[in-house]
Motif scaffolding. Sequence first.
Motif: not given
Length: 219
Positions: A28-37, A195-204, A210-212
């Motif tokens: 994941p990327f880290t945004w300026a806000s500190g959020w992991k994305s 396709k196994s990552d879709v749930d993870l992406l939707n959770d974000w 909180d996702w990170g």
Amino acid sequence: MYNNSEIEQKIAEFLLQIKAIKLQPANPFTWASGWKSPIYCDNRVTLSHPTIRTYIRQKLSELIQEEFGSASVIAGVATAGIPQGALVAQELGLPFIYVRSKAKEHGTQSLIEGEINPGQRVVVIEDLISTGKSSLQAVKALRDAGYEVAGLVAIFSYGFDIATENFAEAKCRFVTLSNYAALIDYAAEHNFVQKSDVDLLNDWRRSPSDWGNQIEQNH
């Protein structure tokens, strides 16, 4: 509310194709806000691709006419909304202004650049809606200057509930050409993600702040 799945999917295709959007749930990327994305979006990349740039200009223009009817002025939000807004203003044959993130510290100390005629009906152009806060600062500046803000259009939205709440509180309608849900559907169907990552992406999308922490705990 504007809903055209064909356009949503086409925009998603373009943004993934030219890597204006990158999806990296495993790194994941880290945004300026500190959020992991798991997503990084830079719609300025579209400006380097004439066919895609033209499609976006035309569809944003159609979106304005369908959702807001007539407008007197197009306003871009600095900085990424400025070129998109100028292209749309050209397409519609309308005056263009733009709103700075903060007033100039010299000269006229302007917050809004361009000819200001209070009472005119303005549509605001953004490239991306995250929480909506910077966009709504521009909306407030325009209202404070005496404009009637019909609403805001953007290329893409992450679809956060907080953005919907912020726009509702500000009594400002917004519509976008595409969104995170359409993007994930397209990405999964065309193998941009597993396709196994879709749930993870939707959770974000449901809980970006909180996702990170969840990712770290799972590893």
